[in-house]
Design a protein around this motif. Structure first.
Motif, PDB file in Angstrom:
ATOM      1  N   GLU A 267       0.826  -1.213   0.000  1.00  0.00           N
ATOM      2  CA  GLU A 267       0.000   0.000   0.000  1.00  0.00           C
ATOM      3  C   GLU A 267       0.858   1.260   0.000  1.00  0.00           C
ATOM      4  OE1 GLU A 267      -2.991   0.278  -0.764  1.00  0.00           O
ATOM      5  OE2 GLU A 267      -3.712  -1.759  -0.469  1.00  0.00           O
ATOM      6  N   LYS A 268       1.970   1.226   0.703  1.00  0.00           N
ATOM      7  CA  LYS A 268       2.875   2.379   0.693  1.00  0.00           C
ATOM      8  C   LYS A 268       3.486   2.578  -0.691  1.00  0.00           C
ATOM      9  CE  LYS A 268       4.029   2.407   5.608  1.00  0.00           C
ATOM     10  NZ  LYS A 268       5.096   2.194   6.616  1.00  0.00           N
ATOM     11  N   GLN A 269       3.813   1.481  -1.375  1.00  0.00           N
ATOM     12  CA  GLN A 269       4.343   1.587  -2.735  1.00  0.00           C
ATOM     13  C   GLN A 269       3.298   2.162  -3.684  1.00  0.00           C
ATOM     14  OE1 GLN A 269       5.511  -2.495  -3.366  1.00  0.00           O
ATOM     15  NE2 GLN A 269       7.610  -2.136  -2.685  1.00  0.00           N
ATOM     16  N   VAL A 270       2.072   1.677  -3.568  1.00  0.00           N
ATOM     17  CA  VAL A 270       1.001   2.188  -4.423  1.00  0.00           C
ATOM     18  C   VAL A 270       0.783   3.679  -4.157  1.00  0.00           C
ATOM     19  CG1 VAL A 270      -1.478   2.052  -4.928  1.00  0.00           C
ATOM     20  CG2 VAL A 270      -0.127  -0.039  -4.772  1.00  0.00           C
ATOM     21  N   THR A 271       0.865   4.082  -2.900  1.00  0.00           N
ATOM     22  CA  THR A 271       0.726   5.499  -2.565  1.00  0.00           C
ATOM     23  C   THR A 271       1.797   6.318  -3.286  1.00  0.00           C
ATOM     24  OG1 THR A 271      -0.260   4.987  -0.427  1.00  0.00           O
ATOM     25  CG2 THR A 271       0.708   7.185  -0.677  1.00  0.00           C
ATOM     26  N   GLU A 272       3.037   5.864  -3.242  1.00  0.00           N
ATOM     27  CA  GLU A 272       4.115   6.565  -3.953  1.00  0.00           C
ATOM     28  C   GLU A 272       3.834   6.628  -5.448  1.00  0.00           C
ATOM     29  OE1 GLU A 272       7.906   4.775  -3.028  1.00  0.00           O
ATOM     30  OE2 GLU A 272       7.573   4.962  -0.874  1.00  0.00           O
ATOM     31  N   GLN A 273       3.314   5.548  -6.006  1.00  0.00           N
ATOM     32  CA  GLN A 273       3.007   5.519  -7.444  1.00  0.00           C
ATOM     33  C   GLN A 273       1.906   6.524  -7.786  1.00  0.00           C
ATOM     34  OE1 GLN A 273       2.040   1.378  -7.569  1.00  0.00           O
ATOM     35  NE2 GLN A 273       4.167   0.734  -7.788  1.00  0.00           N
ATOM     36  N   ILE A 274       0.873   6.592  -6.959  1.00  0.00           N
ATOM     37  CA  ILE A 274      -0.239   7.514  -7.215  1.00  0.00           C
ATOM     38  C   ILE A 274       0.240   8.962  -7.067  1.00  0.00           C
ATOM     39  CG2 ILE A 274      -2.525   8.279  -6.438  1.00  0.00           C
ATOM     40  CD1 ILE A 274      -2.590   5.583  -7.913  1.00  0.00           C
ATOM     41  N   VAL A 275       1.066   9.227  -6.071  1.00  0.00           N
ATOM     42  CA  VAL A 275       1.622  10.578  -5.897  1.00  0.00           C
ATOM     43  C   VAL A 275       2.458  10.955  -7.123  1.00  0.00           C
ATOM     44  CG1 VAL A 275       3.281  11.952  -4.542  1.00  0.00           C
ATOM     45  CG2 VAL A 275       1.510  10.605  -3.379  1.00  0.00           C
ATOM     46  N   THR A 276       3.270  10.034  -7.607  1.00  0.00           N
ATOM     47  CA  THR A 276       4.062  10.296  -8.813  1.00  0.00           C
ATOM     48  C   THR A 276       3.160  10.583 -10.007  1.00  0.00           C
ATOM     49  OG1 THR A 276       5.917   8.971  -8.019  1.00  0.00           O
ATOM     50  CG2 THR A 276       5.777   9.310 -10.404  1.00  0.00           C
ATOM     51  N   LEU A 277       2.082   9.821 -10.140  1.00  0.00           N
ATOM     52  CA  LEU A 277       1.122  10.069 -11.218  1.00  0.00           C
ATOM     53  C   LEU A 277       0.529  11.473 -11.109  1.00  0.00           C
ATOM     54  CD1 LEU A 277      -0.759   6.679 -11.449  1.00  0.00           C
ATOM     55  CD2 LEU A 277       0.084   7.973 -13.407  1.00  0.00           C
ATOM     56  N   ALA A 278       0.100  11.854  -9.904  1.00  0.00           N
ATOM     57  CA  ALA A 278      -0.512  13.174  -9.709  1.00  0.00           C
ATOM     58  C   ALA A 278       0.495  14.280 -10.004  1.00  0.00           C
ATOM     59  CB  ALA A 278      -1.059  13.303  -8.288  1.00  0.00           C
TER      60      ALA A 278
ATOM     61  N   GLN B 173      -7.393  12.537  -7.718  1.00  0.00           N
ATOM     62  CA  GLN B 173      -7.713  13.012  -6.366  1.00  0.00           C
ATOM     63  C   GLN B 173      -8.373  11.928  -5.531  1.00  0.00           C
ATOM     64  OE1 GLN B 173      -6.478  15.976  -5.171  1.00  0.00           O
ATOM     65  NE2 GLN B 173      -5.486  15.780  -7.168  1.00  0.00           N
ATOM     66  N   TRP B 174      -9.298  11.187  -6.104  1.00  0.00           N
ATOM     67  CA  TRP B 174      -9.969  10.120  -5.367  1.00  0.00           C
ATOM     68  C   TRP B 174      -8.965   9.053  -4.946  1.00  0.00           C
ATOM     69  CZ3 TRP B 174     -10.489   4.866  -5.970  1.00  0.00           C
ATOM     70  CH2 TRP B 174     -11.392   4.251  -5.112  1.00  0.00           C
ATOM     71  N   PHE B 175      -8.045   8.710  -5.844  1.00  0.00           N
ATOM     72  CA  PHE B 175      -7.041   7.689  -5.545  1.00  0.00           C
ATOM     73  C   PHE B 175      -6.114   8.134  -4.409  1.00  0.00           C
ATOM     74  CE2 PHE B 175      -8.383   6.361  -9.732  1.00  0.00           C
ATOM     75  CZ  PHE B 175      -8.356   4.974  -9.660  1.00  0.00           C
TER      76      PHE B 175
ATOM     77  N   VAL C 243      -4.622   7.146   1.434  1.00  0.00           N
ATOM     78  CA  VAL C 243      -4.495   7.529   2.849  1.00  0.00           C
ATOM     79  C   VAL C 243      -5.268   6.529   3.705  1.00  0.00           C
ATOM     80  CG1 VAL C 243      -5.092   9.276   4.570  1.00  0.00           C
ATOM     81  CG2 VAL C 243      -4.072   9.977   2.391  1.00  0.00           C
ATOM     82  N   GLU C 244      -6.483   6.211   3.270  1.00  0.00           N
ATOM     83  CA  GLU C 244      -7.311   5.247   4.006  1.00  0.00           C
ATOM     84  C   GLU C 244      -6.693   3.853   4.000  1.00  0.00           C
ATOM     85  OE1 GLU C 244     -11.162   5.436   2.151  1.00  0.00           O
ATOM     86  OE2 GLU C 244     -11.419   7.552   2.686  1.00  0.00           O
ATOM     87  N   GLU C 245      -6.156   3.437   2.853  1.00  0.00           N
ATOM     88  CA  GLU C 245      -5.582   2.096   2.735  1.00  0.00           C
ATOM     89  C   GLU C 245      -4.366   1.919   3.644  1.00  0.00           C
ATOM     90  OE1 GLU C 245      -6.778  -0.537   1.196  1.00  0.00           O
ATOM     91  OE2 GLU C 245      -8.446   0.526   0.285  1.00  0.00           O
ATOM     92  N   VAL C 246      -3.469   2.894   3.633  1.00  0.00           N
ATOM     93  CA  VAL C 246      -2.273   2.795   4.473  1.00  0.00           C
ATOM     94  C   VAL C 246      -2.675   2.813   5.951  1.00  0.00           C
ATOM     95  CG1 VAL C 246      -0.131   3.965   5.180  1.00  0.00           C
ATOM     96  CG2 VAL C 246      -0.685   3.697   2.740  1.00  0.00           C
ATOM     97  N   SER C 247      -3.604   3.680   6.308  1.00  0.00           N
ATOM     98  CA  SER C 247      -4.063   3.755   7.690  1.00  0.00           C
ATOM     99  C   SER C 247      -4.699   2.441   8.139  1.00  0.00           C
ATOM    100  CB  SER C 247      -5.071   4.905   7.836  1.00  0.00           C
ATOM    101  OG  SER C 247      -5.607   4.915   9.131  1.00  0.00           O
ATOM    102  N   SER C 248      -5.563   1.892   7.323  1.00  0.00           N
ATOM    103  CA  SER C 248      -6.241   0.642   7.654  1.00  0.00           C
ATOM    104  C   SER C 248      -5.254  -0.517   7.802  1.00  0.00           C
ATOM    105  CB  SER C 248      -7.270   0.320   6.559  1.00  0.00           C
ATOM    106  OG  SER C 248      -7.816  -0.950   6.746  1.00  0.00           O
ATOM    107  N   MET C 249      -4.294  -0.605   6.878  1.00  0.00           N
ATOM    108  CA  MET C 249      -3.338  -1.710   6.935  1.00  0.00           C
ATOM    109  C   MET C 249      -2.360  -1.523   8.094  1.00  0.00           C
ATOM    110  SD  MET C 249      -3.498  -4.489   5.310  1.00  0.00           S
ATOM    111  CE  MET C 249      -4.407  -4.088   3.827  1.00  0.00           C
TER     112      MET C 249
END
Length: 186
Positions: free
Chosen positions: A103-114, A130-132, A137-143
């Motif tokens: 999830e942290k990797q996906v977050t970095e990927q989405i930030v790079t995309l944005a 924006q939705w992603f 944030v929710e995914e990393v927090s939940s995990m």
């Protein structure tokens, strides 16, 4: 007088290339979550298994949201294969820790995309993401919370199962602002 109007087609940019890659990342995440769910099923931990089966579907839906965005913008889409996933774990902590790392990797990927969309002046792409960003944030927090609970349970996974049953983690996924998934969300 006849106008020769071509359908809207956005140029293929670095942002477009990264979106194509993200489809692969999302499908790979879905496969990894399926492998984790199967492992928990094999350990007779139905709540943990169910949680990760839901996560697998969610990641699949994320990939299909990106596919729909590409289709809506008249851009070609290639559905990729994915690499092998990890199937064996020594204990319950390992797959949850792997999920958090993912999830942290996906977050970095989405930030790079944005950031790429913004840098290229692709305001539609930036808005789409924006939705992603909120979702990550929710995914990393939940995990993170789930990993903390697993660690605090000190091997008594029935506490983790009770936590998931009590908290209904991931079961309220209705988000009216989520992008449409190609073929419909599962």
């Amino acid at each position: 007088m006849t106008l020769n109007v071509k359908p809207f087609e956005r140029r293929k940019s670095r942002f477009y290339e990264l979106l194509q890659e993200q489809v692969r990342h999302e499908f790979a995440a879905s496969q990894q979550y399926t492998a984790i769910a199967v492992w928990f099923s094999g350990q007779d931990l139905p709540r943990l298994a169910s949680h990760f089966y839901r996560q697998a579907l969610e990641e699949r839906n994320h990939a299909m949201m990106i596919v729909q965005y590409l289709l809506d913008n008249n851009l070609s889409v290639a559905i990729p294969g994915v690499d092998e996933v990890r199937n064996d774990f020594a204990d319950a902590r390992e797959p949850v820790a792997l999920a958090l790392t993912q999830e942290k990797q996906v977050t970095e990927q989405i930030v790079t995309l944005a950031k790429t969309a913004r840098d290229e002046g692709d305001y539609l792409g930036e808005q789409f993401l924006q939705w992603f960003l909120k979702e990550q944030v929710e995914e990393v927090s939940s995990m993170t919370s789930l990993l903390n609970v697993v660690e605090r349970a000190k091997g008594n996974l029935f506490h983790v199962e009770d936590y998931l049953a009590r908290e209904s983690i991931g079961e309220d996924d209705a988000d009216g602002f989520a992008p449409q998934a190609a073929g419909g969300a599962l």
